[in-house]
Design a protein around this motif. Structure first.
Motif, PDB file in Angstrom:
ATOM      1  N   GLY A 258       8.785  -6.769   5.716  1.00 44.65           N
ATOM      2  CA  GLY A 258       7.887  -7.897   5.872  1.00 44.65           C
ATOM      3  C   GLY A 258       7.309  -8.403   4.563  1.00 44.65           C
ATOM      4  N   TYR A 259       7.117  -9.720   4.495  1.00 40.85           N
ATOM      5  CA  TYR A 259       6.374 -10.381   3.423  1.00 40.85           C
ATOM      6  C   TYR A 259       5.225 -11.146   4.060  1.00 40.85           C
ATOM      7  CZ  TYR A 259       9.887  -9.335  -0.102  1.00 40.85           C
ATOM      8  OH  TYR A 259      10.725  -8.679  -0.973  1.00 40.85           O
ATOM      9  N   TRP A 260       4.072 -11.081   3.405  1.00 46.16           N
ATOM     10  CA  TRP A 260       2.885 -11.766   3.927  1.00 46.16           C
ATOM     11  C   TRP A 260       2.446 -12.829   2.921  1.00 46.16           C
ATOM     12  CZ3 TRP A 260       0.717 -12.738   8.294  1.00 46.16           C
ATOM     13  CH2 TRP A 260      -0.590 -13.244   8.342  1.00 46.16           C
ATOM     14  N   GLY A 261       2.547 -14.098   3.299  1.00 43.92           N
ATOM     15  CA  GLY A 261       2.303 -15.206   2.375  1.00 43.92           C
ATOM     16  C   GLY A 261       0.872 -15.684   2.382  1.00 43.92           C
ATOM     17  N   GLU A 265      -6.275 -11.611  -3.825  1.00 40.18           N
ATOM     18  CA  GLU A 265      -6.635 -10.260  -3.412  1.00 40.18           C
ATOM     19  C   GLU A 265      -6.575 -10.089  -1.897  1.00 40.18           C
ATOM     20  OE1 GLU A 265      -7.044  -7.800  -5.308  1.00 40.18           O
ATOM     21  OE2 GLU A 265      -7.315  -8.709  -7.277  1.00 40.18           O
ATOM     22  N   ARG A 266      -6.998 -11.129  -1.168  1.00 42.86           N
ATOM     23  CA  ARG A 266      -6.933 -11.040   0.289  1.00 42.86           C
ATOM     24  C   ARG A 266      -5.486 -10.879   0.746  1.00 42.86           C
ATOM     25  NH1 ARG A 266      -9.759 -12.498   4.962  1.00 42.86           N
ATOM     26  NH2 ARG A 266      -8.418 -13.289   6.634  1.00 42.86           N
ATOM     27  N   GLY A 267      -4.577 -11.648   0.140  1.00 37.90           N
ATOM     28  CA  GLY A 267      -3.171 -11.530   0.495  1.00 37.90           C
ATOM     29  C   GLY A 267      -2.615 -10.155   0.184  1.00 37.90           C
ATOM     30  N   VAL A 268      -2.998  -9.607  -0.974  1.00 38.28           N
ATOM     31  CA  VAL A 268      -2.546  -8.275  -1.363  1.00 38.28           C
ATOM     32  C   VAL A 268      -3.050  -7.235  -0.374  1.00 38.28           C
ATOM     33  CG1 VAL A 268      -2.804  -6.469  -3.112  1.00 38.28           C
ATOM     34  CG2 VAL A 268      -2.285  -8.821  -3.805  1.00 38.28           C
ATOM     35  N   GLY A 275       1.749  -3.161   6.008  1.00 39.59           N
ATOM     36  CA  GLY A 275       2.974  -2.470   5.630  1.00 39.59           C
ATOM     37  C   GLY A 275       4.046  -3.400   5.108  1.00 39.59           C
ATOM     38  N   ALA A 276       3.640  -4.566   4.594  1.00 41.54           N
ATOM     39  CA  ALA A 276       4.594  -5.512   4.015  1.00 41.54           C
ATOM     40  C   ALA A 276       5.028  -5.033   2.641  1.00 41.54           C
ATOM     41  CB  ALA A 276       3.971  -6.902   3.919  1.00 41.54           C
ATOM     42  N   VAL A 277       6.219  -5.464   2.221  1.00 40.41           N
ATOM     43  CA  VAL A 277       6.733  -5.072   0.907  1.00 40.41           C
ATOM     44  C   VAL A 277       6.328  -6.053  -0.182  1.00 40.41           C
ATOM     45  CG1 VAL A 277       8.698  -3.829   1.874  1.00 40.41           C
ATOM     46  CG2 VAL A 277       8.946  -6.257   1.288  1.00 40.41           C
ATOM     47  N   GLY A 278       5.736  -7.181   0.211  1.00 42.04           N
ATOM     48  CA  GLY A 278       5.313  -8.151  -0.791  1.00 42.04           C
ATOM     49  C   GLY A 278       4.311  -9.126  -0.223  1.00 42.04           C
ATOM     50  N   ALA A 279       3.556  -9.741  -1.125  1.00 41.83           N
ATOM     51  CA  ALA A 279       2.600 -10.791  -0.759  1.00 41.83           C
ATOM     52  C   ALA A 279       3.224 -12.119  -1.159  1.00 41.83           C
ATOM     53  CB  ALA A 279       1.256 -10.578  -1.451  1.00 41.83           C
ATOM     54  N   GLY A 280       4.110 -12.588  -0.318  1.00 37.72           N
ATOM     55  CA  GLY A 280       4.839 -13.807  -0.670  1.00 37.72           C
ATOM     56  C   GLY A 280       5.612 -14.319   0.514  1.00 37.72           C
TER      57      GLY A 280
END
Length: 550
Positions: A258-261, A265-268, A275-280
């Protein structure tokens, strides 16, 4: 393809992992270009080689798969999907094949009449007015009449604008005051994001689970062993991503990363918690060309504006710096040349703040990255960016009569999706579908890259296949997976495919390796018009997740 299971061995607990021997086919492996057999132990590849050498393992294997000439390859990785929306398109109203505005409205009416969801929202996808003889989307009055007053959300093929009936609009708070609101036409920008959230929020957990299972099952049927889910507050929800990751963790289908866009800091923090692998992923710097929302340096050919900028270079820099400090990969949706330039400027600025080496090491991603010139391509290489791209976009909208030419004119359209230029300077490519924008179709994507509508952007079938397999693993920092060599994860697919060749589509693409003496393993002939390979079995981490009916 046949199989047989040997008699049971010693009791469980007194022997090693379960072993499977595949033999009598063609195994696509850099370890042995002429391999015809492969041994799998548990979730990893243990050996590849010849049928003759495989006899040493036949007596101890728990299962023997007789390939009967079939091809074994690494499973595909689709590096950009939206699983719930893909499943809804698979199980709901799909307008991608509608040949006209009238046909689309008829399909909507038939779909509404067949449903029984009192108080709910009906969801469909795929309309494209550029393919219709009417050359326009429906008016709100036409849409309401076809929907018989129901609350309906219909995303455009690029998912950057949508049609919403009056009933759905009334459910969306402050819709008329949001940027991108149009009283009688498709919604874009914030208005679109708001109405989409309203629609998705009314999905029941059962509807969501059914859609996600449908998407994962379809991926497995196509030899896809892993997906990168591009989620975020503007395209799905935390609950949606959490549910998908939990479903995938059950091991019944492809792996999901998963990526969370979401910015900063909130996104991170949210990415880590989920459990996402990236903030994007779909962290939008701009929109899409078809919806006139991709951000350009010069105006559209068919509209007197340059699109929409959602993020500035400074916001990009802040996000990349925050992600780099946290050791987390960042990523951005950027399609237009002005949007891509903003990403490049922001990533470079972040490198000046936290260290260029640290930024490069995380291989931050740019999703889509369609409009690039030579300077931007060079900057991708300099900054260590991964290009997460969708060859099917060119197949769908490229060419002299395609949507790209309508929106941008012939010269700018011909510059889009320069895969060959990216590879020449060493930019890593990861292929995806952006499903449901274009369907899950990995071999179709490989073909689209190799036979790009603009010849100078073509790459070899081998390079395209690598981008759709190993490229997806490299994009998440796992450099040793996506190949069938001893020690790699046993995620593979078995294909019915004839005429294995080493294919370069024309003389512009390096053709030296097509000489049989080079020992380069072959892949199916993807010449346009030929049938694509058919998946017989998909295996993920040693577990069979799809098997074709006999």
């Amino acid at each position: 393809m046949t199989e047989r299971t040997l008699p049971p061995g010693p009791p469980a607990g007194r022997r090693g992992p379960r072993t499977v021997l595949l033999r009598g086919g063609a195994v696509y492996s850099p370890a042995d270009p002429f391999a015809t057999a492969m041994l799998v132990e548990g979730g990893h590849v243990a050996w590849v080689g010849s049928d003759g050498a495989a006899e040493a393992y036949a007596q101890t294997a728990d299962e023997i798969v007789e390939l009967d000439g079939a091809l074994v390859t690494p499973a595909f990785v689709d590096a950009h999907v939206h699983a719930t929306s893909t499943g809804l398109a698979l199980t709901g109203l799909d307008l991608t094949g509608s040949a006209s505005l009238a046909a689309a409205l008829d399909s909507l009416t038939a779909f509404v009449d067949a449903q029984d969801v009192p108080g709910g929202v009906l969801i469909g996808h795929g309309w494209d007015e550029t393919r219709w003889p009417e050359g326009r989307p429906p008016t709100l009055a036409e849409l309401d009449a076809a929907a018989r007053g129901a609350a309906v959300y219909l995303s455009r093929t690029d998912v950057h604008s949508a049609l919403a009936t009056s009933a759905l609009r009334e459910l969306t708070e402050d819709l008329a005051g949001r940027p991108g609101h149009h009283a009688d036409g498709p919604l874009t920008r914030d208005a679109h994001h708001a109405v989409r959230q309203t629609a998705l929020a009314r999905l029941t957990p059962e509807q969501r689970a059914r859609a996600q299972r449908a998407a994962l099952a379809r991926a497995a049927e196509l030899g896809i062993g892993a997906l990168h889910e591009c989620a975020g507050p503007e395209i799905s929800s935390e609950e949606d991503l959490a549910a998908l990751l939990a479903l995938a963790a059950g091991g019944e289908g492809p792996e999901v990363f998963g990526y969370w866009g979401e910015l900063g800091e909130r996104g991170v923090e949210t990415a880590r918690r989920l459990g996402a692998v990236g903030a994007g992923g779909d962290l939008f710097v701009d929109g899409a060309i078809g919806s006139h929302t991709a951000c350009l340096h010069a105006s559209y050919a068919d509209a007197d504006h340059t699109g929409t900028a959602y993020l500035t270079a400074e916001q990009v820099a802040d996000h990349v710096a925050a992600c780099t400090a946290a050791g987390l990969q960042a990523g951005f949706h950027a399609i237009g040349d002005a949007a891509v330039a903003a990403v490049v400027e922001g990533v470079r600025t972040a490198g000046e703040r936290v260290g260029a080496g640290r930024v490069r090491a995380l291989r931050h991603r740019v999703e889509h990255a369609e409009a690039l010139d030579d300077k931007t391509v060079a900057a991708f290489a300099e900054l260590g960016l991964t290009a997460s791209v969708q060859p099917a976009f060119d197949a769908a909208w490229g060419g002299p009569e395609g949507m790209y030419v309508q929106r941008l004119g012939a010269e700018r359209a011909a510059a889009l999706n320069p895969f060959a230029a990216l590879l020449r300077v060493g930019v890593p490519l990861a292929f995806g579908s952006d499903a449901p924008v274009t369907p899950l179709d990995p071999w179709g994507a490989v073909r689209a890259a190799a036979f790009h509508r603009t010849p100078e952007h073509r790459i070899s079938v081998r390079a395209a296949f690598t981008a759709h397999t190993r490229g997806g693993w490299r994009a998440i920092g796992r450099d040793h997976d996506g190949v069938l060599v001893p020690g790699a994860v046993a995620s593979y697919a078995i294909w019915a495919a004839d005429d294995l060749v080493v294919q370069a589509p024309d003389s512009r693409v390096a053709g030296w390796s097509t000489d049989p003496r080079s020992g380069t393993p072959g892949l199916p002939d993807l010449t346009p018009g030929r049938p694509l390979p058919v998946c017989l079995r998909t295996v993920v981490l040693g577990r069979t997740v799809y098997r074709a009916a006999e």
